[in-house]
Design a protein around this motif. Structure first.
Motif, short mmCIF file in Angstrom:
data_model
loop_
_atom_site.label_atom_id
_atom_site.label_comp_id
_atom_site.label_asym_id
_atom_site.label_seq_id
_atom_site.Cartn_x
_atom_site.Cartn_y
_atom_site.Cartn_z
N LYS A 43 0.79 -1.35 0.01
CA LYS A 43 0.26 -0.03 -0.12
C LYS A 43 0.85 1.38 0.14
N TYR A 44 2.02 0.95 0.35
CA TYR A 44 3.03 2.18 0.31
C TYR A 44 3.88 2.33 -1.16
N GLU A 45 3.34 1.49 -2.11
CA GLU A 45 4.08 1.52 -3.37
C GLU A 45 3.19 2.85 -4.13
N LYS A 46 3.76 3.53 -4.93
CA LYS A 46 3.33 4.79 -5.75
C LYS A 46 2.28 4.28 -6.68
N THR A 47 0.90 4.53 -6.75
CA THR A 47 0.27 4.37 -7.69
C THR A 47 -0.01 5.15 -8.77
N LYS A 48 0.33 6.26 -8.50
CA LYS A 48 0.30 7.82 -9.32
C LYS A 48 1.32 8.16 -9.56
N GLY A 49 1.45 8.80 -10.72
CA GLY A 49 2.91 9.54 -11.23
C GLY A 49 4.07 8.68 -11.39
N ARG A 50 5.17 9.08 -11.29
CA ARG A 50 6.62 8.31 -11.68
C ARG A 50 6.62 7.23 -10.45
N LYS A 51 6.76 6.09 -11.06
CA LYS A 51 7.01 4.90 -10.32
C LYS A 51 8.34 5.14 -9.51
N LEU A 52 8.52 4.43 -8.13
CA LEU A 52 9.61 4.42 -7.41
C LEU A 52 10.90 3.58 -8.56
N ILE A 54 13.39 1.94 -7.40
CA ILE A 54 13.54 0.60 -6.73
C ILE A 54 12.21 -0.04 -6.20
N SER A 55 11.72 -0.74 -6.24
CA SER A 55 10.67 -1.45 -5.40
C SER A 55 11.11 -1.45 -4.07
N ILE A 56 10.02 -1.30 -3.16
CA ILE A 56 10.14 -1.58 -1.65
C ILE A 56 10.78 -2.90 -1.39
N VAL A 57 10.18 -4.10 -1.92
CA VAL A 57 11.02 -5.27 -1.57
C VAL A 57 12.38 -5.43 -2.04
N ASP A 58 12.91 -4.60 -3.24
CA ASP A 58 14.18 -4.71 -3.58
C ASP A 58 15.12 -4.00 -2.93
N THR A 59 14.43 -2.79 -2.42
CA THR A 59 15.27 -1.92 -1.55
C THR A 59 15.47 -2.46 -0.25
N ILE A 60 14.55 -3.06 0.50
CA ILE A 60 14.80 -3.61 1.73
C ILE A 60 15.57 -5.06 1.69
N THR A 61 15.46 -5.66 0.66
CA THR A 61 16.40 -7.05 0.24
C THR A 61 18.00 -6.26 0.24
N LEU A 62 18.07 -5.18 -0.84
CA LEU A 62 19.47 -4.73 -0.98
C LEU A 62 19.95 -4.19 0.41
N ASN A 97 17.53 4.43 3.11
CA ASN A 97 17.62 5.10 4.06
C ASN A 97 15.81 5.34 4.45
N LYS A 98 14.88 5.57 3.42
CA LYS A 98 13.73 5.75 3.57
C LYS A 98 12.99 4.30 3.98
N CYS A 99 13.47 3.32 3.44
CA CYS A 99 12.86 1.93 3.92
C CYS A 99 13.00 1.53 5.09
N SER A 100 13.85 2.25 6.02
CA SER A 100 14.01 1.83 7.23
C SER A 100 12.78 1.64 8.20
N ILE A 101 11.86 2.65 8.03
CA ILE A 101 10.58 2.72 8.55
C ILE A 101 9.70 1.38 8.44
N HIS A 102 9.96 0.74 7.08
CA HIS A 102 9.33 -0.34 6.92
C HIS A 102 9.84 -1.64 7.43
#
Length: 286
Positions: A43-52, A54-62, A97-102
């Protein structure tokens, strides 16, 4: 002939390294994807405008892969994956850095599960987290507002303290961060107010007031190690319990030596705490 053999050996080692990298990354990604679905992080993935980028899953995994693979800097991580990511180094750093909240959400879920299945015997302790070398402390600016001089078994340090409670099977149950000069006893209730069992702690937590405040009949009790100058007799059972306290030191040692808990490279407060959170999560998912 010798040159060709060296070249072949180098290719084999490189191939093995790449295969191990892929395997570790994929295993981490499977675990991250499980929590991604369970906690509905989509639900935190962007659905409008320019996509992220790197996806949330890939960011956390990295981020977790960096800690688990012994990468000291995000730059080395980016160099390994830049052809796949197709994004700038700055974009990778900002996303990590942003994905640390997740990652905190995932940690909270893991701690909740660990508490439900925790061993009766638990340990509480703290460890030093220097933010820089002692000789650089007076010049350090990034963590200046949160850091202070503290003292550990290794001597003086400048930085923070990680306070942690784990059970006899080394499952982490709760954590907190405090400045280096904050006393251990002041964090004990914060860490363990919702936990039950037999709690073992070192002499830094010895306090008659704390023991009485924490005690709940038939639910929880604190056994802290008597100081050398105290005339206090302990039972054989208590001595056996105190001897298990070193188990929590294994958590601290692994976090520091294998999961890069300590760092002085970030250039922002978010970067420092992101590193700490990713390190603890990578260790919790081991």
């Amino acid at each position: 002939m010798l040159s060709s053999q060296k070249s072949e050996l180098f290719k084999r080692r490189t191939s093995t390294f790449v295969m191990n990298t892929i395997q570790v990354y994929q295993e981490l990604k499977q675990k991250v994807n499980f929590f991604y679905q369970k906690l509905k992080l989509f639900k935190y993935e962007k659905t409008k405008g320019r996509k992220l980028a790197i996806s949330i899953v890939d960011t956390i995994t990295l981020a977790l892969y960096k800690q688990a693979s012994g990468r000291v800097t995000k730059k080395s991580l980016w160099n390994d994956f830049k052809k796949i990511l197709k994004c700038s180094y700055k974009t990778l750093v900002v996303n990590i850095n942003k994905c640390s909240i997740h990652c905190l959400q995932i940690l909270k879920c893991i701690f909740f599960s660990n508490r439900k299945n925790s061993h009766l015997v638990k340990h509480t302790d703290s460890t030093d987290i220097p933010v820089c070398l002692n000789k650089n402390a007076k010049y350090h600016k990034t963590m200046k507002l949160l850091s202070s001089w503290g003292h550990s078994g290794k001597g003086l340090f400048y930085g923070l303290k990680l306070h942690l409670t784990s059970d006899l099977e080394r499952r982490i149950l709760s954590i907190s961060f405090a400045s280096g000069n904050v006393g251990d006893r002041s964090q004990f209730m914060k860490l363990n107010k919702d936990l039950e069992g037999i709690f073992i702690a070192d002499a830094g937590y010895t306090s008659e007031k704390l023991e009485k405040e924490f005690y709940l009949k038939n639910k929880r009790v604190l056994f802290s190690k008597p100081r050398k100058n105290m005339k206090k007799v302990i039972t054989i059972f208590q001595k056996k319990l105190y001897d298990t306290r070193m188990i929590i030191e294994l958590n601290f040692r692994n976090l520091k030596m294998l999961y890069n808990l300590l760092t002085s490279f970030p250039r922002s407060i978010d970067g420092y705490f992101a590193n700490y959170i990713h390190s603890i999560l990578a260790y919790a998912l081991r």
